[in-house]
Design a protein around this motif. Structure first.
Motif, PDB file in Angstrom:
ATOM      1  N   LEU A 175       1.114  -0.987   0.111  1.00 41.66           N
ATOM      2  CA  LEU A 175      -0.098  -0.042   0.064  1.00 41.66           C
ATOM      3  C   LEU A 175       0.679   1.314   0.186  1.00 41.66           C
ATOM      4  CD1 LEU A 175      -3.050   0.921   0.114  1.00 41.66           C
ATOM      5  CD2 LEU A 175      -2.867   1.028   2.555  1.00 41.66           C
ATOM      6  N   ILE A 176       2.004   1.185   0.585  1.00 44.95           N
ATOM      7  CA  ILE A 176       2.687   2.389   0.698  1.00 44.95           C
ATOM      8  C   ILE A 176       3.824   2.575  -0.038  1.00 44.95           C
ATOM      9  CG2 ILE A 176       2.105   2.636   3.199  1.00 44.95           C
ATOM     10  CD1 ILE A 176       4.737   1.797   4.123  1.00 44.95           C
ATOM     11  N   ALA A 216      -0.873  11.980   4.960  1.00 41.61           N
ATOM     12  CA  ALA A 216      -1.222  11.097   3.743  1.00 41.61           C
ATOM     13  C   ALA A 216      -1.076   9.625   3.964  1.00 41.61           C
ATOM     14  CB  ALA A 216      -0.591  11.638   2.348  1.00 41.61           C
ATOM     15  N   LEU A 217       0.149   9.364   4.668  1.00 37.89           N
ATOM     16  CA  LEU A 217       0.195   7.960   4.943  1.00 37.89           C
ATOM     17  C   LEU A 217      -0.343   7.493   5.841  1.00 37.89           C
ATOM     18  CD1 LEU A 217       2.362   5.511   4.378  1.00 37.89           C
ATOM     19  CD2 LEU A 217       3.733   6.714   6.138  1.00 37.89           C
ATOM     20  N   SER A 219      -3.502   8.530   6.468  1.00 41.04           N
ATOM     21  CA  SER A 219      -5.056   8.028   5.799  1.00 41.04           C
ATOM     22  C   SER A 219      -4.971   6.932   4.799  1.00 41.04           C
ATOM     23  CB  SER A 219      -5.471   9.112   4.781  1.00 41.04           C
ATOM     24  OG  SER A 219      -5.213  10.622   5.649  1.00 41.04           O
ATOM     25  N   ARG A 220      -3.883   6.666   4.214  1.00 43.51           N
ATOM     26  CA  ARG A 220      -4.060   5.355   3.295  1.00 43.51           C
ATOM     27  C   ARG A 220      -4.003   4.090   4.385  1.00 43.51           C
ATOM     28  NH1 ARG A 220       1.271   5.619  -0.528  1.00 43.51           N
ATOM     29  NH2 ARG A 220       1.529   7.624   0.714  1.00 43.51           N
TER      30      ARG A 220
END
Length: 254
Positions: A175-176, A216-217, A219-220
């Motif tokens: 995901l990251i 942002a990280l 939130s993901r």
């Protein structure tokens, strides 16, 4: 008459509000002093070296300030002595705080939920999600997001925690992308980080992302959620003898 009455009422209301705020501050201050005194009494009974260290530091600093004042002479003498007293009291208080913190970590070490508790009490802009994965034996992995990237902190038996860490790193990496991922196991064995040094260890990691990227990280990663949920985790360190059958059943069901 109505016009003159309104400002008078406003003034009376302001005075009452200020009086209430002052009373609340006094009550909060009194409560903090009471808690501090209780903590000191508990620590003093458990730590026989506390008072000698505190008194020794205070006497040493005051003694040095007196000697320095006499040597300097004049008005400096009257300045250094009060300064030495204040500094001596401050150092004694710092000694109490450090030894109390050390004692708390020593008691928590090895107990279920200790790592989650330590992470929640860290200073700084760390985003902690306790219990993103766990076993029925209450080995757990907690996720921390910070400037270094993503850090997974495992607590429990190393042979059970390592597969959990590997699974979480794998599903998070998808995901990251290139964001750095670190893993830590709490303990006193080789390659492990003692509970008392966890915060220091995290603060030594390099800053790899900006604050904007951090948001942002977070939130993901919120989309990943948790395999067990924070409700199934203890809210603090649990003694080894504590009955956790119900909690373990909750973890297994999830």
């Amino acid at each position: 008459m109505a016009k003159s009455r309104k400002p008078a009422q406003d003034k009376a209301a302001n005075r009452a509000a200020k009086k209430e705020a002052k009373a609340a501050r006094k009550a909060a201050s009194k409560q903090r002093r009471s808690q501090l005194w209780q903590a000191f009494q508990i620590q003093r009974k458990e730590d026989k070296r506390l008072l000698p260290y505190m008194i020794g530091a205070f006497v040493l600093i005051v003694g040095l300030s007196v000697v320095g004042g006499i040597y300097a002479g004049g008005f400096t003498t009257y300045m250094l002595i009060p300064l030495g007293i204040v500094l001596g009291a401050l150092v004694a208080f710092i000694i109490f705080g450090r030894r109390a913190q050390k004692s708390v970590y020593k008691k928590a070490e090895g107990q279920t939920g200790a790592a989650a508790w330590a992470l929640d009490n860290m200073r700084g802009k760390w985003r902690v999600t306790p219990g993103v994965a766990a076993t029925g034996h209450f080995d757990a992995v907690h996720r921390v997001i910070g400037r270094p990237g993503v850090i997974f902190v495992g607590e429990g038996a190393a042979n059970r925690v390592k597969p959990l860490l590997a699974q979480e790193k794998k599903r998070t990496a998808r995901l990251i992308g290139d964001t750095p991922i670190y893993d830590i196991i709490i303990g006193n064995g080789e390659g492990e980080v003692p509970l008392s040094k966890l915060e220091r260890h995290l603060n030594k990691l390099p800053a790899n992302i900006t604050v904007k990227q951090l948001d942002a990280l977070e939130s993901r990663l919120a989309a990943l959620g948790s395999k067990i949920g924070p409700a199934a985790m203890p809210k603090g360190p649990l003694p080894a003898q504590a009955k956790m059958r119900g909690v373990q059943r909750t973890v297994r069901r999830r």
